[in-house]
Design a protein around this motif. Structure first.
Motif, short mmCIF file in Angstrom:
data_model
loop_
_atom_site.label_atom_id
_atom_site.label_comp_id
_atom_site.label_asym_id
_atom_site.label_seq_id
_atom_site.Cartn_x
_atom_site.Cartn_y
_atom_site.Cartn_z
N GLU A 181 0.84 -1.20 0.00
CA GLU A 181 0.00 0.00 0.00
C GLU A 181 0.88 1.25 0.00
OE1 GLU A 181 -2.52 2.64 -0.34
OE2 GLU A 181 -3.44 0.64 -0.25
N ARG A 182 0.53 2.24 -0.83
CA ARG A 182 1.34 3.47 -0.93
C ARG A 182 0.83 4.58 -0.02
NH1 ARG A 182 -0.98 7.50 -3.99
NH2 ARG A 182 1.03 8.43 -4.48
N GLN A 183 -0.40 4.44 0.51
CA GLN A 183 -0.97 5.47 1.41
C GLN A 183 -0.70 5.05 2.85
OE1 GLN A 183 -2.98 8.19 0.62
NE2 GLN A 183 -3.68 7.83 -1.47
N LYS A 184 0.14 5.83 3.53
CA LYS A 184 0.54 5.43 4.89
C LYS A 184 -0.66 5.28 5.83
CE LYS A 184 4.52 5.63 7.69
NZ LYS A 184 5.82 6.26 7.93
N GLU A 185 -1.62 6.16 5.70
CA GLU A 185 -2.82 6.12 6.56
C GLU A 185 -3.53 4.76 6.42
OE1 GLU A 185 -7.29 8.03 6.36
OE2 GLU A 185 -5.67 9.18 5.44
N LEU A 186 -3.72 4.31 5.20
CA LEU A 186 -4.38 3.02 4.97
C LEU A 186 -3.50 1.86 5.42
CD1 LEU A 186 -6.03 3.53 1.46
CD2 LEU A 186 -7.15 3.60 3.68
N PHE A 187 -2.21 1.95 5.12
CA PHE A 187 -1.26 0.89 5.49
C PHE A 187 -1.28 0.66 7.01
CE2 PHE A 187 3.06 0.31 7.27
CZ PHE A 187 3.27 -1.01 6.89
N GLN A 188 -1.18 1.75 7.77
CA GLN A 188 -1.13 1.62 9.23
C GLN A 188 -2.44 1.06 9.79
OE1 GLN A 188 0.03 5.69 10.13
NE2 GLN A 188 2.15 5.06 10.49
N LYS A 189 -3.56 1.51 9.22
CA LYS A 189 -4.87 1.04 9.67
C LYS A 189 -5.02 -0.47 9.44
CE LYS A 189 -9.70 2.41 8.90
NZ LYS A 189 -10.56 3.28 8.08
N VAL A 190 -4.70 -0.91 8.23
CA VAL A 190 -4.87 -2.32 7.86
C VAL A 190 -3.92 -3.23 8.62
CG1 VAL A 190 -4.47 -3.92 5.94
CG2 VAL A 190 -5.91 -1.96 5.60
N GLN A 191 -2.70 -2.75 8.83
CA GLN A 191 -1.70 -3.55 9.53
C GLN A 191 -2.16 -3.91 10.95
OE1 GLN A 191 2.09 -1.58 10.10
NE2 GLN A 191 3.21 -3.41 9.55
N LEU A 192 -2.91 -3.01 11.57
CA LEU A 192 -3.46 -3.28 12.91
C LEU A 192 -4.78 -4.05 12.83
CD1 LEU A 192 -2.87 0.22 14.55
CD2 LEU A 192 -1.62 -1.89 15.04
N PHE A 193 -5.61 -3.68 11.87
CA PHE A 193 -6.97 -4.20 11.81
C PHE A 193 -7.07 -5.66 11.37
CE2 PHE A 193 -10.53 -4.86 8.74
CZ PHE A 193 -11.55 -5.03 9.67
N LEU A 194 -6.36 -6.04 10.32
CA LEU A 194 -6.51 -7.40 9.78
C LEU A 194 -6.19 -8.49 10.81
CD1 LEU A 194 -5.37 -7.18 6.04
CD2 LEU A 194 -7.66 -7.60 6.90
N PRO A 195 -5.07 -8.40 11.55
CA PRO A 195 -4.81 -9.45 12.56
C PRO A 195 -5.89 -9.52 13.63
CG PRO A 195 -2.82 -8.18 12.10
CD PRO A 195 -3.94 -7.46 11.44
N GLU A 196 -6.52 -8.38 13.93
CA GLU A 196 -7.60 -8.36 14.94
C GLU A 196 -8.76 -9.26 14.54
OE1 GLU A 196 -8.92 -4.36 15.57
OE2 GLU A 196 -7.10 -3.78 16.63
N ILE A 197 -9.00 -9.40 13.23
CA ILE A 197 -10.12 -10.24 12.79
C ILE A 197 -9.64 -11.56 12.19
CG2 ILE A 197 -11.70 -8.28 12.52
CD1 ILE A 197 -11.29 -8.57 9.45
#
Length: 217
Positions: free
Chosen positions: A111-127
């Motif tokens: 991902e090239r958008q840091k905002e999205l990258f940081q969000k997904v990196q935390l969110f996906l393992p949570e689910i």
């Protein structure tokens, strides 16, 4: 995750899957994955009532969560086998990566958008989904982890980046929308040999553009 994924949500997913079958999605493993991934958790709460409509919706940073039909269509074109090593260009919400993981693939996503990258990196393992996430320019691929069995690009490219072609295994498949900003042709590129590639065209789509560089805010 179960408490956030009600029987109502599961019923809505079943309806979505039935609709995808009517639209021509035949790969049972793709349909099963779409039937399992809780798409509503990937969306802003204001869009929850629309989570299982076959539509794209905004996710911030000028990006969208792809229409389920598009996710299913691209996943079907990849012809995924269990344990395939897949490079995804354009993580976005993480929904497509989750579908690929649900199908048993090993996913490397950029991902090239840091905002999205940081969000997904935390969110996906949570689910319960654990792709390898990278913040970088998708046009460059991930040479350090190449070659890949399959490569999926989830943004419209003016042409197929050479770096991605080089990172594809012989016999591998690259699925990418190619064309101008307002309309792209979905293409499959199959690497026949070191120098030879075969292309197939699969009709028109509209994606956000594949841009160069990274965005650090």
């Amino acid at each position: 995750m179960a408490e956030n994924d009600s029987l109502r949500h599961q019923g809505m997913r079943k309806k979505l899957v039935d609709g995808l079958k009517i639209k021509g999605i035949k790969d049972e493993r793709v349909l099963a994955a779409i039937g399992k991934v809780p798409r509503h958790l990937f969306m802003e709460s204001s869009f929850l009532n629309f989570a299982y409509k076959d539509q794209a919706f905004p996710i911030g940073a000028g990006q969208t969560i792809s229409q389920p039909y598009t996710v299913a269509f691209q996943s079907q074109l990849l012809q995924i086998e269990k344990n395939d090593k897949i490079l995804e260009i354009g993580t976005g919400s993480g929904y497509q990566a989750a579908v690929l993981l649900e199908m048993g693939a090993r996913v490397f996503t950029v991902e090239r958008q840091k905002e999205l990258f940081q969000k997904v990196q935390l969110f996906l393992p949570e689910i319960g989904y654990r792709p390898a996430c990278f913040f970088s320019d998708g046009n460059e691929g991930l040479p350090a982890f190449a070659p890949f069995d399959k490569i999926l690009v989830t943004a419209g490219a003016p042409s197929i980046p050479e770096a991605l072609k080089e990172q594809l295994k012989i016999g591998g498949r690259l699925v990418i929308p190619v064309g101008k900003e307002n309309r792209q042709e979905m293409m499959t590129l199959i690497r026949v040999s070191e120098k030879e590639f075969k292309t197939e065209k699969h009709g028109g789509f509209v994606f956000v553009p594949l841009l160069k560089g990274t965005v650090n805010f």
